[in-house]
Design an enzyme around this catalytic site. Sequence first.
Site, PDB file in Angstrom:
ATOM      1  N   GLY A  45       1.144  -1.317  -0.030  1.00 34.31           N
ATOM      2  CA  GLY A  45      -0.115  -0.065   0.041  1.00 34.31           C
ATOM      3  C   GLY A  45       0.918   1.248  -0.158  1.00 34.31           C
ATOM      4  N   GLN A  50       2.960  10.100   1.306  1.00 32.55           N
ATOM      5  CA  GLN A  50       4.037   9.402   1.463  1.00 32.55           C
ATOM      6  C   GLN A  50       5.010   9.740   0.151  1.00 32.55           C
ATOM      7  OE1 GLN A  50       2.281   5.336   2.189  1.00 32.55           O
ATOM      8  NE2 GLN A  50       4.172   5.020   3.498  1.00 32.55           N
ATOM      9  N   CYS A  97       5.743   0.014   7.596  1.00 34.45           N
ATOM     10  CA  CYS A  97       5.331   1.089   6.758  1.00 34.45           C
ATOM     11  C   CYS A  97       6.464   1.667   6.069  1.00 34.45           C
ATOM     12  CB  CYS A  97       4.835   2.351   7.652  1.00 34.45           C
ATOM     13  SG  CYS A  97       4.579   3.799   6.776  1.00 34.45           S
ATOM     14  N   LEU A  98       6.341   1.950   4.542  1.00 33.79           N
ATOM     15  CA  LEU A  98       7.305   2.310   3.704  1.00 33.79           C
ATOM     16  C   LEU A  98       7.978   3.614   4.257  1.00 33.79           C
ATOM     17  CD1 LEU A  98       6.030   1.407   0.221  1.00 33.79           C
ATOM     18  CD2 LEU A  98       7.597   0.049   1.639  1.00 33.79           C
ATOM     19  N   HIS A 139      -4.584   1.228   7.168  1.00 31.86           N
ATOM     20  CA  HIS A 139      -3.448   1.787   7.453  1.00 31.86           C
ATOM     21  C   HIS A 139      -3.386   2.906   6.495  1.00 31.86           C
ATOM     22  CE1 HIS A 139       0.970   1.339   8.113  1.00 31.86           C
ATOM     23  NE2 HIS A 139       1.084   2.379   6.932  1.00 31.86           N
ATOM     24  N   HIS A 143      -3.118   7.229   6.872  1.00 35.75           N
ATOM     25  CA  HIS A 143      -1.918   8.351   6.061  1.00 35.75           C
ATOM     26  C   HIS A 143      -2.634   9.663   5.605  1.00 35.75           C
ATOM     27  CE1 HIS A 143       1.914   6.403   6.204  1.00 35.75           C
ATOM     28  NE2 HIS A 143       1.619   5.329   5.933  1.00 35.75           N
TER      29      HIS A 143
HETATM   30 ZN   LIG Z   1       2.471   3.327   6.041  1.00 32.63          ZN
END
Ligand SMILES: [Zn+2]
Length: 185
Positions: A45, A50, A97-98, A139, A143
């Site tokens: 995701g 992000q 999380c990235l 999730h 964000h």
């Molecule tokens: Zn994340």
Amino acid sequence: MIYPIVAYGHPVLKTKGKDIEKGEMDVKTLVDDMFETMYNANGVGLAAPQIGKSLRLFVIDTDPIDEEEDQPKVKKAFINPQILDEEGEEWAFEEGCLSIPNIREDVNRKPNIRIKYFDENWEEHEEEYDGFVARVIQHEYDHIEGILFTDHLSAFKKRILKGKLANISKGKVPADYKMLFSLKK
Ligand SMILES: [Zn+2]
């Protein structure tokens, strides 16, 4: 186009995203770029904040975590989504999380959700999800609300992770994809 992924500590990750207006931008290209960026980082995701864009948009592509379980593979873009309902007994699952490499922690969330959103062709949908897919959506939805999974942890856990998180914001973290650090000198 692959975007650098914004690391923990950047204010865009703590900012609530804005709705996208139809025709305001080339949303299809943005969605394609977000999928490309997500696959490049081996994520399931990715939300617009992000990649530094404060917008209500995220993409997911889930592979079933357990072959035994009857979980679908869902590849979708969610534009201007609204979670309408979250139901059921909270369950814990280890999330990552990235934007927060090398940290994984259990987060409690409700298992069943109902969500309304537009796809990249501006078709409106209202759907229900459960299990791992619901988890990924929750999730990513967080964000666009300016919430990170670490915000859900206990004060005790947060204290333990404080040093690691500070290092991530300064760029002291190995990641095998390109990242953007707000505090890196
Ligand atoms: Zn994340």
